[in-house]
Enzyme design. Structure first.
Site, mmCIF file in Angstrom:
data_model
loop_
_atom_site.group_PDB
_atom_site.id
_atom_site.type_symbol
_atom_site.label_atom_id
_atom_site.label_comp_id
_atom_site.label_asym_id
_atom_site.label_seq_id
_atom_site.Cartn_x
_atom_site.Cartn_y
_atom_site.Cartn_z
ATOM 1 N N HIS A 170 0.834 -1.212 0.000
ATOM 2 C CA HIS A 170 0.000 0.000 0.000
ATOM 3 C C HIS A 170 0.871 1.266 0.000
ATOM 4 O O HIS A 170 0.659 2.177 -0.805
ATOM 5 C CB HIS A 170 -0.907 -0.042 1.240
ATOM 6 C CG HIS A 170 -1.761 1.168 1.433
ATOM 7 N ND1 HIS A 170 -2.722 1.560 0.535
ATOM 8 C CD2 HIS A 170 -1.809 2.086 2.437
ATOM 9 C CE1 HIS A 170 -3.316 2.657 0.982
ATOM 10 N NE2 HIS A 170 -2.775 3.003 2.129
HETATM 11 C C1 HEM Z 1 1.547 4.722 7.160
HETATM 12 C C2 HEM Z 1 1.614 4.813 5.912
HETATM 13 C C3 HEM Z 1 0.478 4.999 4.952
HETATM 14 C C4 HEM Z 1 0.542 5.804 3.859
HETATM 15 C C5 HEM Z 1 1.746 6.636 3.405
HETATM 16 C C6 HEM Z 1 -0.739 5.720 3.194
HETATM 17 C C7 HEM Z 1 -1.069 6.417 2.045
HETATM 18 C C8 HEM Z 1 -2.304 6.422 1.443
HETATM 19 C C9 HEM Z 1 -2.659 7.203 0.290
HETATM 20 C C10 HEM Z 1 -1.734 8.147 -0.460
HETATM 21 C C11 HEM Z 1 -3.943 6.933 -0.035
HETATM 22 C C12 HEM Z 1 -4.744 7.513 -1.201
HETATM 23 C C13 HEM Z 1 -4.623 6.647 -2.439
HETATM 24 C C14 HEM Z 1 -5.407 7.221 -3.609
HETATM 25 O O1 HEM Z 1 -6.021 8.265 -3.501
HETATM 26 O O2 HEM Z 1 -5.437 6.592 -4.661
HETATM 27 C C15 HEM Z 1 -4.431 5.978 0.934
HETATM 28 C C16 HEM Z 1 -5.705 5.467 0.961
HETATM 29 C C17 HEM Z 1 -6.141 4.517 1.866
HETATM 30 N N1 HEM Z 1 -5.392 3.906 2.862
HETATM 31 FE FE1 HEM Z 1 -3.484 4.385 3.381
HETATM 32 N N2 HEM Z 1 -1.546 4.859 3.879
HETATM 33 C C18 HEM Z 1 -0.856 4.396 4.970
HETATM 34 C C19 HEM Z 1 -1.309 3.480 5.910
HETATM 35 C C20 HEM Z 1 -2.536 2.837 5.853
HETATM 36 C C21 HEM Z 1 -2.968 1.781 6.752
HETATM 37 C C22 HEM Z 1 -2.120 1.232 7.883
HETATM 38 C C23 HEM Z 1 -4.219 1.422 6.348
HETATM 39 C C24 HEM Z 1 -5.132 0.363 6.905
HETATM 40 C C25 HEM Z 1 -4.886 -0.416 7.877
HETATM 41 C C26 HEM Z 1 -4.600 2.239 5.220
HETATM 42 C C27 HEM Z 1 -5.796 2.162 4.552
HETATM 43 C C28 HEM Z 1 -6.185 2.980 3.502
HETATM 44 C C29 HEM Z 1 -7.502 3.006 2.903
HETATM 45 C C30 HEM Z 1 -8.680 2.123 3.317
HETATM 46 C C31 HEM Z 1 -7.460 3.975 1.898
HETATM 47 C C32 HEM Z 1 -8.591 4.446 1.007
HETATM 48 C C33 HEM Z 1 -8.718 3.661 -0.237
HETATM 49 C C34 HEM Z 1 -10.144 3.413 -0.468
HETATM 50 O O3 HEM Z 1 -10.812 4.306 -0.999
HETATM 51 O O4 HEM Z 1 -10.556 2.317 -0.121
HETATM 52 N N3 HEM Z 1 -3.560 3.077 4.933
HETATM 53 N N4 HEM Z 1 -3.403 5.678 1.821
#
Ligand code: HEM
Length: 219
Positions: A170
């Site tokens: 991710h």
């Molecule tokens: C710690 C570092 C993390 C970074 C740098 C990060 C970064 C991002 C970014 C940039 C997006 C947007 C992607 C897009 O718009 O296409 C996103 C979406 C998301 N992230 Fe993370 N993330 C992190 C950790 C996590 C963790 C630990 C989880 C879950 C346990 C998580 C769950 C999600 C979810 C559910 C979305 C939304 C996607 C959707 O619409 O279903 N993220 N993240």
């Protein structure tokens, strides 16, 4: 950097705060969990004030993660429903890997990879939580037998390894697709970004299919 003239709102403030609370909890759980996983990593417990404190605080952060992730599920489950387009995206994965998006079918709000991250975490976080409850000695130690707790430790560790792998994928994808992180920090993406990575979504937005206007011109 100055904000572009026309932007598309991808994540609301509530979405972003909820996401980053989830991310912080997850990182803290990984660090505290790894310190208890192997003696070589015990030094990480220093970040939490020593072994005993790490052991005490880890399950509470797990409770917070579950609540926080439930918030993400409520906000994002709909846009992660599997669609026949996802199969076409999976078939073109070799073009995704070499950044040749012209050969990838137009993607809606989320691609199949993002959906897999979402549903994997939706499965793994409750597994981690319930297996964690069984091994939360101070409150539930007397509720189950030692053999049951041994199985729970195994399930907990395997689920944690799987969740860490999914998380690395991710974060790698978030950094690899330039300006995705800005969507999750400042909430917006540019029409060019949406055209390149989520063309079907952009067309749906332009056609007003998502109700409230999310494409804004800066005054
Ligand atoms: C710690 C570092 C993390 C970074 C740098 C990060 C970064 C991002 C970014 C940039 C997006 C947007 C992607 C897009 O718009 O296409 C996103 C979406 C998301 N992230 Fe993370 N993330 C992190 C950790 C996590 C963790 C630990 C989880 C879950 C346990 C998580 C769950 C999600 C979810 C559910 C979305 C939304 C996607 C959707 O619409 O279903 N993220 N993240």
């Amino acid at each position: 950097m100055t904000r572009p003239k026309t932007v598309i709102i991808r994540y609301t403030a509530v979405n972003r705060i909820n996401h980053w609370i989830t991310a912080i909890c997850f990182v803290l759980l990984v660090l505290s969990g790894l310190s208890m996983f192997h003696p070589m990593l015990f030094f990480l417990s220093g970040l939490f004030g020593g072994g005993q404190r790490t052991r005490a605080v880890h399950p509470w952060i797990g409770v917070l993660l579950l609540i926080s992730y439930l918030g993400l599920i409520i906000q994002f489950w709909r846009e992660n429903l599997v669609h026949k387009d996802d199969i076409a995206w999976m078939k073109s994965i070799k073009y995704v890997a070499i950044n040749d998006e012209e050969h990838v079918p137009p993607v809606g709000r989320n691609n199949a990879g993002q959906k897999m991250v979402f549903w994997s975490m939706t499965l793994l976080i409750p597994v981690l939580f319930f297996s964690g409850l069984v091994i939360w000695e101070v409150y539930f130690g007397a509720a189950t037998s030692i053999p049951v707790q041994r199985v729970a430790v195994l399930i907990h560790s395997l689920a944690a390894i799987a969740a860490i792998i999914i998380w690395v994928i991710h974060v790698y994808a978030a950094i690899w697709i330039r300006d995705s992180v800005r969507g999750m920090t400042q909430g917006y993406v540019t029409p060019g970004w949406a055209w390149r990575h989520h063309r079907k979504w952009l067309k749906e937005l332009a056609a007003g299919e998502h109700g409230k206007p999310t494409i804004r011109n800066r005054p």
